[in-house]
Design a protein around this motif. Structure first.
Motif, PDB file in Angstrom:
ATOM      1  N   ASP A 336       0.878  -1.333  -0.049  1.00 43.26           N
ATOM      2  CA  ASP A 336      -0.258   0.146   0.024  1.00 43.26           C
ATOM      3  C   ASP A 336       0.795   1.166  -0.017  1.00 43.26           C
ATOM      4  N   LEU A 337       2.249   1.127   0.071  1.00 39.24           N
ATOM      5  CA  LEU A 337       3.070   2.487   0.154  1.00 39.24           C
ATOM      6  C   LEU A 337       2.977   2.897  -1.061  1.00 39.24           C
ATOM      7  N   LYS A 338       3.004   4.222  -1.050  1.00 37.85           N
ATOM      8  CA  LYS A 338       3.247   5.182  -2.513  1.00 37.85           C
ATOM      9  C   LYS A 338       4.631   4.952  -3.052  1.00 37.85           C
ATOM     10  N   ASP A 339       5.612   4.856  -2.347  1.00 36.80           N
ATOM     11  CA  ASP A 339       7.038   4.969  -2.788  1.00 36.80           C
ATOM     12  C   ASP A 339       7.678   3.662  -2.014  1.00 36.80           C
ATOM     13  N   LYS A 340       7.636   2.469  -2.575  1.00 41.14           N
ATOM     14  CA  LYS A 340       8.130   1.409  -2.077  1.00 41.14           C
ATOM     15  C   LYS A 340       9.593   1.155  -2.206  1.00 41.14           C
ATOM     16  N   GLN A 341      10.354   1.910  -3.040  1.00 39.42           N
ATOM     17  CA  GLN A 341      11.922   1.576  -3.299  1.00 39.42           C
ATOM     18  C   GLN A 341      12.553   1.576  -1.948  1.00 39.42           C
ATOM     19  N   PRO A 342      12.456   2.695  -1.177  1.00 36.85           N
ATOM     20  CA  PRO A 342      13.191   2.624  -0.070  1.00 36.85           C
ATOM     21  C   PRO A 342      13.053   1.663   1.076  1.00 36.85           C
ATOM     22  N   TYR A 343      11.961   0.904   0.994  1.00 37.42           N
ATOM     23  CA  TYR A 343      11.465   0.011   1.958  1.00 37.42           C
ATOM     24  C   TYR A 343      11.461  -1.426   1.467  1.00 37.42           C
ATOM     25  N   LEU A 344      11.953  -1.693   0.292  1.00 35.90           N
ATOM     26  CA  LEU A 344      12.080  -2.882  -0.418  1.00 35.90           C
ATOM     27  C   LEU A 344      13.096  -3.765   0.562  1.00 35.90           C
ATOM     28  N   VAL A 345      13.909  -3.546   1.089  1.00 33.33           N
ATOM     29  CA  VAL A 345      14.500  -4.632   1.988  1.00 33.33           C
ATOM     30  C   VAL A 345      13.651  -5.123   3.025  1.00 33.33           C
ATOM     31  N   TYR A 346      12.599  -4.470   3.701  1.00 39.06           N
ATOM     32  CA  TYR A 346      11.599  -5.074   4.564  1.00 39.06           C
ATOM     33  C   TYR A 346      10.867  -6.125   3.876  1.00 39.06           C
ATOM     34  N   LYS A 347      10.618  -5.947   2.544  1.00 36.92           N
ATOM     35  CA  LYS A 347       9.634  -6.861   2.009  1.00 36.92           C
ATOM     36  C   LYS A 347      10.437  -8.309   1.701  1.00 36.92           C
ATOM     37  N   TYR A 348      11.732  -8.020   1.458  1.00 32.21           N
ATOM     38  CA  TYR A 348      12.637  -9.267   1.277  1.00 32.21           C
ATOM     39  C   TYR A 348      12.896 -10.030   2.681  1.00 32.21           C
ATOM     40  N   ILE A 349      12.984  -9.303   3.879  1.00 33.57           N
ATOM     41  CA  ILE A 349      13.186  -9.835   4.987  1.00 33.57           C
ATOM     42  C   ILE A 349      11.604 -10.552   5.399  1.00 33.57           C
ATOM     43  N   LEU A 350      10.654  -9.900   5.195  1.00 32.22           N
ATOM     44  CA  LEU A 350       9.354 -10.681   5.443  1.00 32.22           C
ATOM     45  C   LEU A 350       9.191 -11.727   4.408  1.00 32.22           C
ATOM     46  N   ARG A 351       9.474 -11.735   3.095  1.00 36.42           N
ATOM     47  CA  ARG A 351       9.343 -13.018   2.176  1.00 36.42           C
ATOM     48  C   ARG A 351      10.338 -14.170   2.872  1.00 36.42           C
ATOM     49  N   SER A 352      11.655 -13.871   3.152  1.00 37.40           N
ATOM     50  CA  SER A 352      12.571 -14.806   3.723  1.00 37.40           C
ATOM     51  C   SER A 352      11.833 -15.500   4.636  1.00 37.40           C
ATOM     52  N   TYR A 353      11.284 -14.904   5.760  1.00 40.74           N
ATOM     53  CA  TYR A 353      10.634 -15.849   6.995  1.00 40.74           C
ATOM     54  C   TYR A 353       9.490 -16.652   6.354  1.00 40.74           C
ATOM     55  N   ASN A 354       8.629 -15.993   5.609  1.00 46.62           N
ATOM     56  CA  ASN A 354       7.507 -16.649   4.851  1.00 46.62           C
ATOM     57  C   ASN A 354       8.164 -17.863   4.096  1.00 46.62           C
ATOM     58  N   TYR A 355       9.223 -17.860   3.419  1.00 46.37           N
ATOM     59  CA  TYR A 355       9.614 -19.190   2.737  1.00 46.37           C
ATOM     60  C   TYR A 355      10.243 -20.101   4.036  1.00 46.37           C
ATOM     61  N   LEU A 356      10.900 -19.522   4.778  1.00 39.74           N
ATOM     62  CA  LEU A 356      11.435 -20.452   6.052  1.00 39.74           C
ATOM     63  C   LEU A 356      10.259 -21.380   6.694  1.00 39.74           C
ATOM     64  N   LEU A 357       9.158 -20.536   6.773  1.00 41.55           N
ATOM     65  CA  LEU A 357       7.940 -21.139   7.468  1.00 41.55           C
ATOM     66  C   LEU A 357       7.341 -22.087   6.677  1.00 41.55           C
ATOM     67  N   GLU A 358       7.215 -21.895   5.328  1.00 40.60           N
ATOM     68  CA  GLU A 358       6.527 -22.686   4.421  1.00 40.60           C
ATOM     69  C   GLU A 358       7.456 -23.921   3.926  1.00 40.60           C
ATOM     70  N   GLU A 359       8.845 -23.834   4.579  1.00 38.33           N
ATOM     71  CA  GLU A 359       9.676 -24.828   4.005  1.00 38.33           C
ATOM     72  C   GLU A 359      10.173 -24.794   2.703  1.00 38.33           C
ATOM     73  N   GLN A 360      10.078 -23.712   2.097  1.00 40.10           N
ATOM     74  CA  GLN A 360      10.324 -23.340   0.748  1.00 40.10           C
ATOM     75  C   GLN A 360      11.818 -22.971   0.635  1.00 40.10           C
ATOM     76  N   PHE A 361      12.920 -24.065   1.054  1.00 47.89           N
ATOM     77  CA  PHE A 361      14.207 -23.526   1.241  1.00 47.89           C
ATOM     78  C   PHE A 361      15.007 -22.922  -0.068  1.00 47.89           C
ATOM     79  N   ASN A 362      14.733 -23.571  -1.088  1.00 52.00           N
ATOM     80  CA  ASN A 362      15.311 -23.289  -2.263  1.00 52.00           C
ATOM     81  C   ASN A 362      15.046 -21.734  -2.350  1.00 52.00           C
ATOM     82  N   LEU A 363      13.802 -21.321  -2.467  1.00 50.00           N
ATOM     83  CA  LEU A 363      13.274 -19.950  -2.624  1.00 50.00           C
ATOM     84  C   LEU A 363      13.943 -19.064  -1.663  1.00 50.00           C
TER      85      LEU A 363
END
Length: 422
Positions: A336-363
């Motif tokens: 929902d952010l208007k300017d997402k670029q400065p906060y892209l790192v937090y999307k990656y962090i959230l995605r990384s834990y999502n992959y760990l929880l779903e045991e999608q280790f390759n991703l």
């Protein structure tokens, strides 16, 4: 006094008028170029006709009013000022500047960089810097100081901390030979301390923050004192002097709460969360993070950043259901952010834990190798680079991939050495 050629050049470029459009029927294109670059002095008739085409009055009857309005607006450029009040004052000055020849123009244009940063329009700040580079050789000493100062703030905003420090040091050099207002010098010391803190130069950051704090105390500026205490708390956390960190955070909170500044209160609570996470006390860290998210006044940008930290604490405390819940929450806020670029790192962090929880280790591995770790290295975010490199190394180790595990443990060791060196 601003040179007429410089003034005409700034106003022409602001109005997106070409040299040919302005010069037509008045002077040759080459002669106008010489005027703008101060290689010739035009007569009064040419000045009058050029200014007429630019719709500018040159009698300077509004000069005193413009100067007073500019002074007041510069003082308003602070995180504690409401954006709508900044905007209203800005528009009033801009309207006068567009119609009147003023010696305050260059300083006003330089301060626009600062204004655009406060309203989080980094794109406009970048454009203004590019525009003013053409006339930087005409700046007075005071104008040069603010040019370097706000260039430093811009570089800090885009996480180019080395260039930020370079600009601040150029501004500091000016203060050695030319005395400026104490508040201006205190602000510079505060900004330098922030940048040293980002570069993990903790001792240097503490030195500058204490100097800034001493100057702010003389000015009875509770807000700025609170911010200086916050920086000191961060630095003492970095070097694991937790009692001193908590003492400074507490003093900062007391000052911020006295003047009812919610932004500083939120920032200190956030840093207290980091402190307890650093100590390994996830329960206290989670308490502070959730307290910020429950505040109705917290910005969406801050929510994304805090949520990433909260998910990390939940995951490493084995509260997987809670981690999953806040991953969804954080990603929804991010999109929902208007300017997402400065906060892209937090999307990656959230995605990384999502992959760990779903045991999608390759991703998970692909995300860290291709996206998260390169971005953290680019942003000079050494603390998080170490944390997520270790997380990746442990994942490789658990999968019996000892070669890749060793590689990322080496990355961690190299980064520790780098931090110790700087």
């Amino acid at each position: 006094m601003i040179a007429i050629g410089t003034y005409i050049k700034i106003q022409r470029t602001k109005q997106k008028m070409t040299l040919g459009e302005l010069s037509e029927g008045i002077v040759s294109l080459s002669y106008l170029s010489k005027i703008e670059n101060q290689k010739t002095e035009p007569n009064e008739d040419i000045i009058r006709r050029l200014c007429h085409r630019l719709c500018i009055t040159i009698d300077q009857s509004q000069e005193e009013k413009i100067g007073e309005l500019c002074k007041n607006w510069y003082e308003m450029l602070d995180e504690n000022t409401k954006e709508k009040d900044m905007e209203a004052a800005y528009q009033e000055i801009q309207m006068l500047m567009d119609k009147n020849y003023s010696n305050h123009l260059i300083m006003f244009e330089i301060h626009k960089i600062n204004y655009f940063l406060f309203i989080e329009r980094i794109d406009l700040a970048a454009n203004k810097i590019t525009q003013l580079k053409e006339v930087v050789n005409t700046f007075s000493v005071e104008e040069q100081y603010y040019w370097y100062l706000f260039n430093g703030r811009y570089s800090f905003a885009v996480k180019n901390y080395y260039h930020s420090m370079y600009q601040y040091k150029r501004a500091e050099k000016i203060t050695e030979d030319h005395r400026l207002e104490e508040k201006a010098e205190a602000d510079l010391k505060y900004y330098i301390s922030m940048t040293h803190s980002k570069l993990r130069n903790s001792l240097e950051a503490i030195e500058y923050a204490e100097e800034a704090l001493e100057m702010y105390m003389k000015q009875y500026s509770f807000l700025h004192c609170a911010r200086a205490h916050n920086i000191l708390g961060i630095c003492y956390t970095h070097i694991k002097l937790y009692e001193k960190a908590i003492k400074n955070f507490t003093l900062g909170l007391q000052l911020a709460e006295t003047i009812h500044d919610k932004k500083v209160v939120q920032k200190i609570h956030q840093n207290l969360g980091y402190l307890y996470a650093s100590k390994g006390d996830s329960t206290k860290a989670i308490e502070y993070y959730k307290g910020i998210l429950n505040d109705s006044d917290v910005s969406a940008n801050t929510k994304v950043e805090i949520t990433a930290s909260l998910v990390r604490e939940y995951y490493h405390s084995n509260y997987y259901d809670e981690a999953e819940e806040y991953i969804d929450y954080g990603l929804n806020v991010f999109y929902d952010l208007k300017d997402k670029q400065p906060y892209l790192v937090y999307k990656y962090i959230l995605r990384s834990y999502n992959y760990l929880l779903e045991e999608q280790f390759n991703l998970f591995e692909q995300l860290l190798v291709k996206d998260l770790l390169p971005l953290l290295k680019k942003q000079k975010d050494y603390g998080n680079f170490i944390l997520y490199s270790e997380l990746l190394a442990k994942r490789y180790e658990g999968n019996n991939n000892y070669k890749d595990a060793a590689q990322y443990y080496r990355e961690v060791n190299q980064m520790y050495k780098h931090i110790a060196h700087i």
